[in-house]
Design a protein around this motif. Sequence first.
Motif, PDB file in Angstrom:
ATOM      1  N   PHE A 179       4.254  92.243  70.984  1.00  0.00           N
ATOM      2  CA  PHE A 179       3.782  93.072  71.104  1.00  0.00           C
ATOM      3  C   PHE A 179       2.333  92.900  72.054  1.00  0.00           C
ATOM      4  CE2 PHE A 179       5.445  93.748  66.693  1.00  0.00           C
ATOM      5  CZ  PHE A 179       6.383  94.593  67.015  1.00  0.00           C
ATOM      6  N   GLU A 180       1.636  91.535  71.924  1.00  0.00           N
ATOM      7  CA  GLU A 180       0.478  91.485  72.654  1.00  0.00           C
ATOM      8  C   GLU A 180       0.828  91.537  74.042  1.00  0.00           C
ATOM      9  OE1 GLU A 180       1.238  87.690  70.039  1.00  0.00           O
ATOM     10  OE2 GLU A 180       1.663  89.820  70.026  1.00  0.00           O
ATOM     11  N   THR A 204       6.376  98.207  59.461  1.00  0.00           N
ATOM     12  CA  THR A 204       6.789  97.158  60.225  1.00  0.00           C
ATOM     13  C   THR A 204       7.612  97.475  61.442  1.00  0.00           C
ATOM     14  OG1 THR A 204       6.905  95.742  58.327  1.00  0.00           O
ATOM     15  CG2 THR A 204       7.416  94.607  60.312  1.00  0.00           C
ATOM     16  N   HIS A 205       7.199  97.133  62.733  1.00  0.00           N
ATOM     17  CA  HIS A 205       8.069  97.182  63.880  1.00  0.00           C
ATOM     18  C   HIS A 205       9.477  96.403  63.816  1.00  0.00           C
ATOM     19  CE1 HIS A 205       9.540  97.670  68.064  1.00  0.00           C
ATOM     20  NE2 HIS A 205       8.730  98.769  67.889  1.00  0.00           N
ATOM     21  N   GLU A 213       8.066  96.611  55.632  1.00  0.00           N
ATOM     22  CA  GLU A 213       9.354  97.435  56.226  1.00  0.00           C
ATOM     23  C   GLU A 213       9.597  98.413  55.458  1.00  0.00           C
ATOM     24  OE1 GLU A 213      12.092  94.133  55.918  1.00  0.00           O
ATOM     25  OE2 GLU A 213      11.816  93.627  57.880  1.00  0.00           O
ATOM     26  N   LYS A 214       9.206  98.709  54.159  1.00  0.00           N
ATOM     27  CA  LYS A 214       9.585  99.843  53.515  1.00  0.00           C
ATOM     28  C   LYS A 214       8.486 101.028  53.413  1.00  0.00           C
ATOM     29  CE  LYS A 214      13.709  98.456  51.205  1.00  0.00           C
ATOM     30  NZ  LYS A 214      13.665  97.192  51.051  1.00  0.00           N
ATOM     31  N   ALA A 215       7.341 100.577  54.083  1.00  0.00           N
ATOM     32  CA  ALA A 215       6.169 101.307  53.879  1.00  0.00           C
ATOM     33  C   ALA A 215       6.090 102.718  54.817  1.00  0.00           C
ATOM     34  CB  ALA A 215       4.726 100.576  54.316  1.00  0.00           C
ATOM     35  N   ASP A 216       5.356 103.791  54.580  1.00  0.00           N
ATOM     36  CA  ASP A 216       5.431 105.047  55.263  1.00  0.00           C
ATOM     37  C   ASP A 216       4.507 104.819  56.532  1.00  0.00           C
ATOM     38  OD1 ASP A 216       6.916 106.382  53.276  1.00  0.00           O
ATOM     39  OD2 ASP A 216       5.045 107.116  52.334  1.00  0.00           O
ATOM     40  N   GLN A 217       5.331 105.372  57.525  1.00  0.00           N
ATOM     41  CA  GLN A 217       4.489 105.380  58.956  1.00  0.00           C
ATOM     42  C   GLN A 217       3.210 106.034  58.553  1.00  0.00           C
ATOM     43  OE1 GLN A 217       5.139 103.732  61.063  1.00  0.00           O
ATOM     44  NE2 GLN A 217       7.151 104.167  61.930  1.00  0.00           N
ATOM     45  N   PRO A 218       2.055 105.606  59.169  1.00  0.00           N
ATOM     46  CA  PRO A 218       2.171 104.711  60.285  1.00  0.00           C
ATOM     47  C   PRO A 218       2.116 103.241  60.030  1.00  0.00           C
ATOM     48  CG  PRO A 218      -0.089 105.316  60.039  1.00  0.00           C
ATOM     49  CD  PRO A 218       0.553 106.005  58.653  1.00  0.00           C
ATOM     50  N   LEU A 219       2.053 102.570  58.912  1.00  0.00           N
ATOM     51  CA  LEU A 219       2.017 101.154  58.645  1.00  0.00           C
ATOM     52  C   LEU A 219       3.212 100.432  58.639  1.00  0.00           C
ATOM     53  CD1 LEU A 219      -0.529 101.577  55.507  1.00  0.00           C
ATOM     54  CD2 LEU A 219      -1.020 101.403  57.958  1.00  0.00           C
ATOM     55  N   ILE A 231      -1.205  99.428  62.114  1.00  0.00           N
ATOM     56  CA  ILE A 231      -1.557  98.110  61.905  1.00  0.00           C
ATOM     57  C   ILE A 231      -0.810  97.040  61.242  1.00  0.00           C
ATOM     58  CG2 ILE A 231      -2.852  98.580  59.845  1.00  0.00           C
ATOM     59  CD1 ILE A 231      -5.091  97.217  61.135  1.00  0.00           C
ATOM     60  N   GLY A 232       0.169  97.789  60.799  1.00  0.00           N
ATOM     61  CA  GLY A 232       1.215  96.863  60.105  1.00  0.00           C
ATOM     62  C   GLY A 232       2.589  96.544  60.706  1.00  0.00           C
TER      63      GLY A 232
END
Lengths: 586, 432
Positions: free
Chosen positions: A105-106, A96-97, A88-94, A80-81
Amino acid sequence: MRVALAVISIVVLAIHAVVFRDQLSAKWQDHQSSYFAQAEKIADSPAARATLAARQPQIEQTIVRSFGPERVDRCTTCHIGIDDPRFEKADQPLRTHPKIPGHKFETFGCTVCHDGQGRAVEAAAAHEGGHDWPWPMLPKEAIQANCVQCHGEADWPHAPLVHEGRRLFFERACYTCHTIGGLSYGSIGPELTEVGRKRRLAYVKGKIEDPRATNPTSTMPKQDLTPEQVTAVAVFLKAQQGARISRAPLQQFLSAQQQRPEWLPLAQIVGPELATQVESMAPEKKGEALLPKVGCLSCHKLGDRDGRVGPELAFASQQRDHDWVMAHFKDPKSVVPGSLMPPYPLPVDTFESLTAYLMTRPVPPVPAEPAQQFAELCARCHGEKGQGDGMIAAHIDPAPRDLTKASFMKTKTRERLVASVKNGVPGTSMAPWGRVLGDEASGRLVDYVLETWSKGGQAKPPTGREIPAANPVAYSPESVARGEAIHLDRCWGCHGKKADGHGPNAPDMVPRPRNLRNTPFIASVPYARLHESIKYGVQGTAMPAAGFDFALDDKAIGDLVNYILSLNRLGTDGSKVVAANPQPER
Amino acid sequence: MKTEEGLTATLKNLPKNVWRSIFRNPLPSSDLGRSQTTFSNLFLHIHPVKTHVHSLKPWYTLGLGVISFSLFVVLTATGILLMFYYVPSVEQAHNRMLDLDGTVAFGVLLRNMHRWAAHGMVALVFLHLCRVFYTGSYRAPREFNWVIGVLLFLLTLGASFTGYLLPWDQLAFWAITVGTAIAGYAPVFGDEIRFLLLGDQVVGQEALIRFYVLHVAVIPVALSVLIAVHFWRIRKDGGLSRPEGLDLPEAQPKFPEALAGKLEGLAPAAKTAKTKTFGVMGIVRGPFNKIGATPDNTVYSWPNLFIAELFCFALTVLVILAVALLFHAPLEAPADPTHPPNPSKAPWYFLGLQEMVSYSAFWGGVGIPTIFVVLLLLVPYLDRGTRGTGVWFSRHRILGLTAFTTLLIVNLVLIVIGTYFRGPNWALVTPW
């Protein structure tokens, strides 16, 4: 009964509890809650914080309509992120792409690039899609297989693996056997036009690494490729998905209409750069430049490169002449009917230059000792210990002779064995070695083979056989018909109804029954030898003495020989078979 | 004041009155009450008021018929729920499966239940058929009910087979391709039958919509009607079969467990039928209700029969739920007509046929199955004996039992070979 009923009812209720628990506590809800909580902490305004606090987990989806059949991608339910730059530094699945300019994306969704099963909201099902899903998520480096569905230009810089794979597809001769619509037209192997749509990347990779992994009878040569090269070819093949979403329907229709051309433009095979370079070269130089690039060495051996499938090419100039090599290029089966080699879709002048190179190339030195000669020149087919099981033996038809079979070797005269070495055996992969070795050394090599490998047994060449020097029956349609009748009565079980050596008993025989339609071979054998082989059998093989076992008299054998000649469009003038029609039927 | 009291009383009695208007009788505590409860309720009145004690023996029927019907109920319920999400279109069908498995609430459970219950129903209906054969229950006067039973079995196969296509995955597509190809081997009209089934030369959109309509409308309606007839005839043919001589005039009631009070409502042994009263229907016909001539071996259906049936139903639901929770219904890749798996296999219950087809297309696919079905239908008309009815594996029926068992084992062996021992190109493989 009532107690049992009560127990069952309670268990049914318990199962319902489990079902409801599973339904109401899905993983994706945890991911979303975690995202909301983290985002709330770093939110910059109270309003944003309030919005986040009010958000409830729900299934998110993108409906993608612009790229082929409609897709529903629910990946953002967990991821969702992806468009939130603060993660950007978060763990998957959150996490940033990364931003890719022009790719919203849409509009694009996720599976257009990544593959995977977009409708699922459970990680394993979405990423792998179940054991049979043809499009599990591609590893990062393989995503370019999907990029080129739109970015199909040959010089698009972001798909190096696809381009490298395409280069290898030609350099390693894949194109000579496989068809990829609009690119190659081979007809020996399966068509690969839609292989990327039908097969998983891992399957394609496994097939290249070991062609016999899933099909033990595959004749596809195992290529000597580094792991990176295997990946490149697999990614290139994964990009072959039949209909390209970026191409207009009319374009697709027209390219499907394309007939198989007689040859492919050189630039398509070796790239435009080399194709232009070689244009002005002398034929030998051109051949030298092209030979490693058009695929010859993915089977043959030359210099330090060895495809480990076909014969060595270094001695070609001493073994074959220009016409033979050219005929072999145009259709290998015209000179070696059992050849595995596909006809090459190259322009004739490329054949000429390749031939010129092979004919003028300096011949490597040959060792003087018979043992070393055998190891260097013969073992590739006949095996290190002369058992007919050399490195490339499996790809050769008829198979290389098992030299350890004394019952065969010792019953043939030395002259005949020496002649086979010196002159080769036409219609087979046994090349003439006389000019390479010299007459005396050929004899010494035969002696070495007889002493070293063909040991045991007291068999000697037979004497006192009664063999007419010329066919006692004149060649005529009636004689051919009589011969055919005998063939269909006595011979077809091994030699096959078509006399192509593929009779029902053939698979169990070593050596295999002779292909009687091997015109170059039949044309090279004098009448007396054909007659002898039928009448007295061939010792050391499964061929029985048909003259005695089946009570065939000399006239019947003459009819049979006439039938064999007719299969090969050959005539007879008495003692010696001559070609009535030098161009054998194809 | 009075009206106020009246209103209070009305409100006070409201729940009771509503309840009474729905259920005419209170929970029965007398024989009369048991009778009334049974015949005044639409769902219960298909049962007789009294049931023969022999019919209640668990090891006689094994409950197979009731379990088969329970599975049909489960399939109908889950099937209707699945219909809300399913679209019979080649573009959408498989995607809808993915949605059911992924995002629809309880979708995966519904799909699993429906799939496993369908396989279970084919197996249970067949086991029920075996039970009826092995106890000789098809004999007069129940011949025609056997015929209806065989038709129900064939319809069950049809329902399962038509449902097989609907997920539109590789398994479905190729199983139906193989299955309908077998139909094409029928003589004279083979291709026409196949075309009628598929609406096309190949399995495609036409076949999908046809199979869908057959699966959700035609076959369920036919099944429901025939099931009703099947139940109706059980009563009209004198209840479930039982051994001869149980109810002979001189015999006393023979069921010790009933006498010992394990069953409710059995007429005590001393009470002979003379004191029993009968409805008009009982006098008019029926093989054993001869007034005053037979001992009464019957008990009230409420609660003895109903609780047994409820038990079978609850057990069925439990097993299906548990299996659905533990094992996912397979879903393969979307159907791809250009990419046949090797081997392509029909549904498991047709693998015996496919195995036979691999030897001879006509005989394996059409000839032998037709002979089997005709033989099955004719069983009660060929076997006109009377000894050994109502007994498992009666020695008097040794010939029929042997013949049936032989064919049964041959079929099972062929199915096992087809399922586990056939690999690519239908070559023999070992599954281990």
